[in-house]
Design a protein around this motif. Structure first.
Motif, mmCIF file in Angstrom:
data_model
loop_
_atom_site.group_PDB
_atom_site.id
_atom_site.type_symbol
_atom_site.label_atom_id
_atom_site.label_comp_id
_atom_site.label_asym_id
_atom_site.label_seq_id
_atom_site.Cartn_x
_atom_site.Cartn_y
_atom_site.Cartn_z
ATOM 1 N N UNK A 163 -12.641 14.542 0.367
ATOM 2 C CA UNK A 163 -12.416 14.039 -0.996
ATOM 3 C C UNK A 163 -12.296 15.213 -1.967
ATOM 4 N N UNK A 164 -11.305 15.115 -2.861
ATOM 5 C CA UNK A 164 -11.073 16.206 -3.791
ATOM 6 C C UNK A 164 -12.080 16.141 -4.943
ATOM 7 N N UNK B 37 -11.161 14.054 -7.899
ATOM 8 C CA UNK B 37 -11.240 12.611 -7.673
ATOM 9 C C UNK B 37 -12.674 12.121 -7.781
ATOM 10 N N UNK C 63 -16.677 1.062 -0.336
ATOM 11 C CA UNK C 63 -16.248 2.465 -0.291
ATOM 12 C C UNK C 63 -16.556 3.065 1.084
ATOM 13 N N UNK D 15 -14.023 4.509 4.235
ATOM 14 C CA UNK D 15 -14.066 5.873 4.756
ATOM 15 C C UNK D 15 -14.902 6.851 3.962
ATOM 16 N N UNK D 16 -15.685 6.353 2.969
ATOM 17 C CA UNK D 16 -16.546 7.268 2.224
ATOM 18 C C UNK D 16 -17.735 7.661 3.098
ATOM 19 N N UNK D 17 -17.958 8.963 3.252
ATOM 20 C CA UNK D 17 -19.124 9.441 3.992
ATOM 21 C C UNK D 17 -20.338 9.353 3.069
ATOM 22 N N UNK D 18 -21.567 9.346 3.643
ATOM 23 C CA UNK D 18 -22.761 9.290 2.790
ATOM 24 C C UNK D 18 -22.734 10.341 1.680
ATOM 25 N N UNK E 166 -20.193 11.549 0.089
ATOM 26 C CA UNK E 166 -19.300 11.136 -0.995
ATOM 27 C C UNK E 166 -20.018 10.216 -1.975
ATOM 28 N N UNK E 167 -20.738 9.234 -1.402
ATOM 29 C CA UNK E 167 -21.462 8.264 -2.239
ATOM 30 C C UNK E 167 -22.566 8.970 -3.022
ATOM 31 N N UNK F 73 -21.171 11.031 -5.830
ATOM 32 C CA UNK F 73 -20.672 10.230 -6.957
ATOM 33 C C UNK F 73 -21.822 9.826 -7.886
#
Lengths: 231, 410
Positions: free
Chosen positions: B1-2, B5, B321, B325-328, B330-331, B334
């Motif tokens: 993930x960028x 983003x 999410x 495909x959101x990995x832990x 990523x969450x 966020x």
């Protein structure tokens, strides 16, 4: 025939709730090949939801193996599973699961964001996917401004945008009226005709009738596995 | 993930809950605004005190009766004895005995009631010599200070502070008028220019008369010889310590004392007052900052609370999410970034509010508030840090949610 997209061997899943053990899957073997349209049917409590979670890499097996598009996902950790879901699986859920704060286009872009695709390419691919489900003109609408059938089509576009190995549809018509149901099922037929591999999970036999192969799940096992259309 | 983003995603989540985000920020806003204000108030007070002390002169020695030395635990009575006399003051004024002093002024003060027509006003009336204006660095607004002749003769003349004149006459242009003290009329020959306040005593609410007038007419203490304070102005701040030694030596000699340990007087330098005042205000600043830090802690707990609510409320979104495909990580990132944005925004608004109040309050409170750029930058960094620290737990909880349970959540 080419290599299977999905290869389940001796798949078992046991849940533990306190001292109580519950075997949701009791040894399922199953191979699904590219371009197949498969329906998995069964009453509630039969284990079909568990099977859907396993196939969707949302959960892991207690024993047995699961090879998805050549990758053994049965021993993967959470991060690798997330990546496998992102690359290999397109989900279509009963409740659509669109984010209300995003536009239709934004919702379709979501999987590509987690794949790390650059914004310009992302937008283009999402637009193509929306056009494919016939909603190119609704890209700027938010989910609240769309009908149930249209929302499910946005969800199908989101499932397609990553060009997954399988589209996994979990009761995709469960929240739709008969008109929208025909609409969405027609959409899936079209995808199948274009060569997508589709796994449909449902408890309605007339929905399952659309599929080329139907698996009946009862008590965590396939009954009369792969025997064409079950009425 | 960028990263862009990730930021956009967090920003969108905050914007889609405007009211809740604003309320969450409020705790941080209040905390940061109070930090800015308390630090500013502390620095401002310190600056005020430094300026007042500097205005008195960094070349000034203050001789008080009694001793503050308490190493033996035996002697006290600082500023309360009657051990300093007019003779001491005259001796100190001698150029031979204290060559490094340029001016000397003794003060003898009594609280007296001044009357003019129907109005009366009680203030400190100080008897002193003509060198007083030079020693205390005071200017005259109107008229002139009393003359050497008037001082020697013990004339009934008086110089008023600006505030005193204002209270009695309603104006400061009062030269030539009379005020009455104990039935005696005193002619106003001058009005002092304003000098502000020193601690609790106003330098503008006072009256000055010749020492002879004080001793022979106004003082009721019965001890005509004793004085309250002797100010010794050194020729320059470079010879201050020399002047201090000469003063101490002369007074020990006059009082027949052998050693400085037995001194019945205290010689103080303005610098030591400044040091004492500074240390007091530093402690005050630490205390106030501590209170402000508590406010920030409460704000941080508010952030954590709301983030936990947010995680619960957005369980399905988290599940979706993850399914997409959101990995832990990523969450987690966020939610962490959401908390940090809340901290940053709260900090920025808090700084603006704090600076706004710092600009508005001095005219109401009458105290100086110094806005320190460093304090502002540190405040914002601290606010972001609070968001991060208190966001960790909710973010970790969100990251741990199992996708199937999260998706099934109603």
């Amino acid at each position: 025939m080419s290599a299977p997209v999905i290869e389940l061997t001796g798949a078992r899943k046991t849940y533990h709730t306190g001292d109580i053990e519950f075997e949701a899957l009791r040894g399922i073997d199953c191979r699904i090949f590219p371009g197949e349209y498969v329906a998995i049917v069964g009453p509630s409590g039969s284990g079909k939801s568990t099977l859907m979670n396993i196939l969707g890499c949302l959960d892991v097996l207690t024993s047995g193996s699961y090879v998805l598009a050549g990758e053994d996902v049965s021993r993967m950790d959470e991060v690798a599973l997330a990546s496998a879901r992102n690359r290999r699986i397109g989900f279509v859920f009963q409740q659509f699961h669109l984010l209300s704060s995003l536009t239709a286009l934004g919702n379709v872009e979501l999987p590509l964001i987690y794949a790390g695709v650059a914004p310009a390419e992302r937008r283009e691919r999402a637009m193509v996917a929306l056009q494919r489900v016939g909603l190119g003109d609704k890209s700027r609408n938010h989910p609240g401004q769309l009908s149930g059938g249209q929302q499910q089509r946005v969800a199908i576009a989101r499932a397609l945008v990553t060009e997954p190995a399988i589209v996994l549809a979990d009761e995709p018509t469960g929240n739709l009226d008969s008109h929208s149901t025909r609409d969405v099922l027609g959409m899936l037929d079209e995808l199948h005709a274009e060569g997508s591999t589709i796994v449909l999970i449902t408890h309605e036999s007339d929905v399952a009738a659309r599929a080329g192969t139907v698996y009946n799940v009862t008590d965590g096992q396939f009954v009369g596995a792969g025997t064409g259309i079950a009425k | 993930m960028r990263p862009a983003d990730l930021l956009a995603s967090s920003w969108r989540a905050i914007r889609s809950h405007k009211m809740r985000s604003a309320l969450t920020m409020l705790g941080i806003v209040v905390g940061i605004a109070s930090v800015v204000l308390t630090v500013g108030l502390g620095l401002g007070t310190q600056k005020d005190v430094s300026e007042q002390i500097a205005a008195l002169g960094s070349d000034l020695l203050i001789v008080s009766p009694g001793s503050s030395t308490d190493e033996s635990g035996m002697r006290g009575g600082f500023g309360s004895g009657e051990t300093l006399t007019l003779t001491d003051a005259d001796a100190l004024a001698s150029e031979i005995a204290v060559p490094d002093a340029s001016d000397v002024a003794a003060e003898k003060t009594a609280s007296l009631s001044l009357e003019y027509g129907e109005s009366n006003w009680t203030t400190d009336v100080t008897g002193t010599s003509t060198s007083w204006t030079e020693v205390r660095s005071r200017d005259l607004l109107y008229g002139s200070f009393f003359t050497e002749e008037e001082a020697t003769a013990g004339a009934s003349v008086i110089v008023l502070g600006a505030e005193t004149a204002q209270e009695l006459f309603g104006t400061t242009s009062v030269v030539g008028q009379d005020v009455t003290i104990d039935g005696e009329a005193y002619e106003i020959v001058g009005v002092l220019a304003e000098a502000g306040s020193s601690g609790e005593t106003s330098l503008d609410d006072m009256a000055v008369v010749p020492m002879t007038t004080m001793v022979e007419g106004l003082d009721a203490s019965g001890n005509s010889e004793s004085v309250d304070t002797i100010y010794v102005k050194a020729a320059s701040s470079d010879v201050l310590s020399a002047a201090s030694q000469e003063t101490t030596g002369l007074l020990l000699n006059l009082h027949g004392l052998a050693s400085a340990d037995d001194a019945d007087f205290t010689v103080e330098v303005q610098d030591s007052l400044l040091d004492a005042a500074t240390s007091v205000y530093e402690k005050l600043t630490v205390l106030l900052t501590g209170i402000a830090a508590l406010a920030l802690l409460v704000g941080g707990i508010g952030v954590m609370n709301i983030m936990l609510v947010s995680v619960t409320e957005r369980t399905r979104e988290i599940g979706l999410r993850k399914a997409l495909g959101a990995a832990p990580a990523h969450i987690r990132n966020q939610f962490l970034i959401e908390a940090m944005i809340l901290g940053l925004s709260g900090g920025a608004v808090g700084v603006i509010l704090g600076v706004g109040l710092a600009l508005a309050l001095p005219s109401v409170l009458g105290s100086t508030i110094v806005i320190s750029g460093l304090a502002l930058v540190v405040s914002v960094v601290v606010a972001v840090g609070i968001g991060a620290v208190f966001g960790v737990y909710p973010a970790a909880r969100a990251a741990r949610l199992a996708p199937i349970d999260a998706l099934r959540d109603q």
